[in-house]
Design an enzyme around this catalytic site. Structure first.
Site, short mmCIF file in Angstrom:
data_model
loop_
_atom_site.label_atom_id
_atom_site.label_comp_id
_atom_site.label_asym_id
_atom_site.label_seq_id
_atom_site.Cartn_x
_atom_site.Cartn_y
_atom_site.Cartn_z
N TYR A 6 -4.96 0.32 6.16
CA TYR A 6 -4.31 -0.68 5.29
C TYR A 6 -5.32 -1.52 4.53
CZ TYR A 6 -1.25 -4.62 3.98
OH TYR A 6 -0.56 -5.59 3.30
P1 NAI Z 1 8.62 -5.27 2.59
O1 NAI Z 1 8.51 -4.10 3.47
O2 NAI Z 1 9.68 -6.29 2.80
O3 NAI Z 1 8.72 -4.83 1.06
C1 NAI Z 1 8.02 -3.72 0.56
C2 NAI Z 1 8.69 -3.29 -0.71
O4 NAI Z 1 8.02 -2.10 -1.17
C3 NAI Z 1 10.15 -2.90 -0.51
O5 NAI Z 1 10.89 -3.22 -1.66
C4 NAI Z 1 10.06 -1.38 -0.35
O6 NAI Z 1 11.25 -0.72 -0.71
C5 NAI Z 1 8.97 -1.07 -1.34
N1 NAI Z 1 8.36 0.23 -1.10
C6 NAI Z 1 7.70 0.65 0.01
N2 NAI Z 1 7.34 1.94 -0.14
C7 NAI Z 1 7.78 2.33 -1.37
C8 NAI Z 1 7.73 3.53 -2.10
N3 NAI Z 1 7.16 4.63 -1.61
N4 NAI Z 1 8.29 3.57 -3.32
C9 NAI Z 1 8.90 2.47 -3.86
N5 NAI Z 1 8.98 1.30 -3.20
C10 NAI Z 1 8.44 1.24 -1.98
O7 NAI Z 1 7.17 -5.94 2.64
P2 NAI Z 1 6.56 -7.29 2.08
O8 NAI Z 1 5.97 -8.00 3.23
O9 NAI Z 1 7.49 -8.00 1.18
O10 NAI Z 1 5.34 -6.67 1.26
C11 NAI Z 1 5.25 -6.69 -0.14
C12 NAI Z 1 3.79 -6.50 -0.48
O11 NAI Z 1 3.03 -7.58 0.05
C13 NAI Z 1 3.17 -5.22 0.09
O12 NAI Z 1 2.30 -4.65 -0.87
C14 NAI Z 1 2.35 -5.74 1.27
O13 NAI Z 1 1.26 -4.90 1.58
C15 NAI Z 1 1.91 -7.09 0.76
N6 NAI Z 1 1.53 -8.05 1.78
C16 NAI Z 1 2.43 -8.52 2.71
C17 NAI Z 1 2.03 -9.43 3.68
C18 NAI Z 1 2.97 -9.96 4.71
O14 NAI Z 1 2.51 -10.64 5.64
N7 NAI Z 1 4.26 -9.72 4.63
C19 NAI Z 1 0.64 -9.93 3.72
C20 NAI Z 1 -0.20 -9.39 2.69
C21 NAI Z 1 0.23 -8.50 1.77
#
Ligand code: NAI
Length: 251
Positions: free
Chosen positions: A156
Site C-alpha cells: 500500500y
Molecule cells: P472506501 O473503501 O470507503 O472508498 C474507496 C472508493 O474507491 C469506493 O468508492 C470504491 O468503490 C472505490 N474503488 C475501489 N476500487 C475501485 C475500482 N477498482 N474501480 C473503481 N472504484 C474503486 O475508502 P476511503 O477510506 O474513503 O478511501 C478513499 C481513498 O483515501 C483511497 O485512495 C485510500 O487509499 C485513501 N486513504 C484513506 C485513508 C483512511 O484512513 N480511510 C487514509 C489515507 C488514504
C-alpha cells in the site's frame, strides 16, 4: 445564480460511492459544482445520485473499474456527454493492503498496483486529454503513507508514493496548459476502509491514532474540504503539492 467555492464547475469524482469520495461529492455539490460520480458499484452510485438530486444538486453517475482503461475513458465521456465539459477531477479510488511485504502474494501485489497506481494514471491520462484546451484542476488521493514507511501495510505505501510521483510529473507536464495537479494525503480517516482495517488489526489502528497530535482520526468532510479548495480557483497558483490532512501525524 449558483454560489460557492466550485460554482459552475463540472467535477468528476472517481471512487465516489463510499467514504471520502461520497462525502467529497456532497461537499463539491454543496459548493456549487455539477458532479459525475464514478466507482464500481452501480447500485451505490444510483442511490447516492438519487439522494443528491433530491437535495437539489446536479449529479449523475458512471459505473466502472478504475483499473480498466475503457472504463476510465467512459467516466470522462459520460461527464462530457452529460455536462459538456470537465473542469475538475478527484481521483480517489483506492484499496488497502495488509501484511508484511514478504508475505504478500503476487496476485495481491498486482491488484493493489492496478487499482491505486495504474488507476490513478488512467484517470490522469483521460482527464488531461479532456482538459487540454480549457485547463482544469485535478486532485489525487495519496496518504500519509505516500511519504514515509510503516509496518504491516504490504504494498500500500509503495502505491501511495507512486501517486505522488505521478502527480508531480503531471504538474510539470501540464502546468503550461493551465492544468493544476495536486495531492491530498489523509492520515487515518473514519471510513469503511478504516473500519475494515480496525477489524483486522485494532491495535495498529489505535497506535496510529494515538500518534496523531490532534488525537483523533480525521473525518471524510475534513479531507473533502481540502480537496475542494485545491480544485477551486482559490488555489490558482498551487500545483504539484502534497497537502497532508492528518491532524499533524506527518509533521
Ligand atoms: P472506501 O473503501 O470507503 O472508498 C474507496 C472508493 O474507491 C469506493 O468508492 C470504491 O468503490 C472505490 N474503488 C475501489 N476500487 C475501485 C475500482 N477498482 N474501480 C473503481 N472504484 C474503486 O475508502 P476511503 O477510506 O474513503 O478511501 C478513499 C481513498 O483515501 C483511497 O485512495 C485510500 O487509499 C485513501 N486513504 C484513506 C485513508 C483512511 O484512513 N480511510 C487514509 C489515507 C488514504
Amino acid at each position: 445564480m449558483t454560489t460557492g467555492l466550485l460554482a459552475g464547475k463540472v467535477v468528476l469524482v472517481v471512487g465516489g460511492s463510499t467514504g471520502i469520495g461520497a462525502d467529497a461529492a456532497r461537499v463539491f455539490a454543496g459548493e456549487g459544482a455539477s458532479v459525475m460520480l464514478a466507482a464500481r458499484s452501480k447500485d451505490a452510485l444510483a442511490a447516492l445520485t438519487e439522494e443528491f438530486t433530491e437535495a437539489g444538486h446536479d449529479v449523475a453517475y458512471a459505473p466502472g473499474d478504475v483499473s480498466v482503461g475503457a472504463d476510465v475513458a467512459g467516466f470522462v465521456d459520460a461527464t462530457l456527454d452529460r455536462f459538456g465539459r470537465l473542469d475538475g477531477a478527484f481521483n480517489n479510488a483506492g484499496i488497502n493492503g495488509q501484511g508484511r511485504l514478504d508475505d504478500v502474494s503476487e496476485d495481491d501485489f498486482d491488484r493493489i498496483m492496478a487499482v491505486n497506481v495504474k488507476g490513478t494514471w488512467l484517470c490522469l491520462r483521460e482527464e488531461i486529454r479532456a482538459m487540454r484546451e480549457s485547463g482544469g484542476s485535478i486532485v489525487n488521493t495519496s496518504s500519509v503513507g505516500g511519504f514515509r514507511g510503516n509496518t504491516g501495510l504490504g504494498a500500500y505505501q509503495a502505491t501511495k508514493h507512486a501517486v505522488i510521483g505521478l502527480t508531480r510529473t503531471a504538474a510539470h507536464d501540464n502546468g503550461p496548459l493551465g492544468i493544476r495537479v495536486n495531492v491530498v494525503a489523509p492520515g487515518p480517516t473514519e471510513t469503511p476502509m478504516l473500519t475494515q482495517w480496525r477489524q483486522n488489526d485494532p491495535a495498529a489502528v489505535e497506535r496510529r491514532i494515538a500518534a496523531v497530535p490532534l488525537r483523533k482520526a480525521g473525518t471524510t468532510t475534513e479531507v473533502a474540504n481540502a480537496a475542494a479548495w485545491l480544485l477551486s480557483d482559490r488555489a490558482s497558483q498551487v500545483t504539484g503539492v502534497v497537502l497532508p490532512v492528518d491532524g499533524g501525524y506527518s509533521a
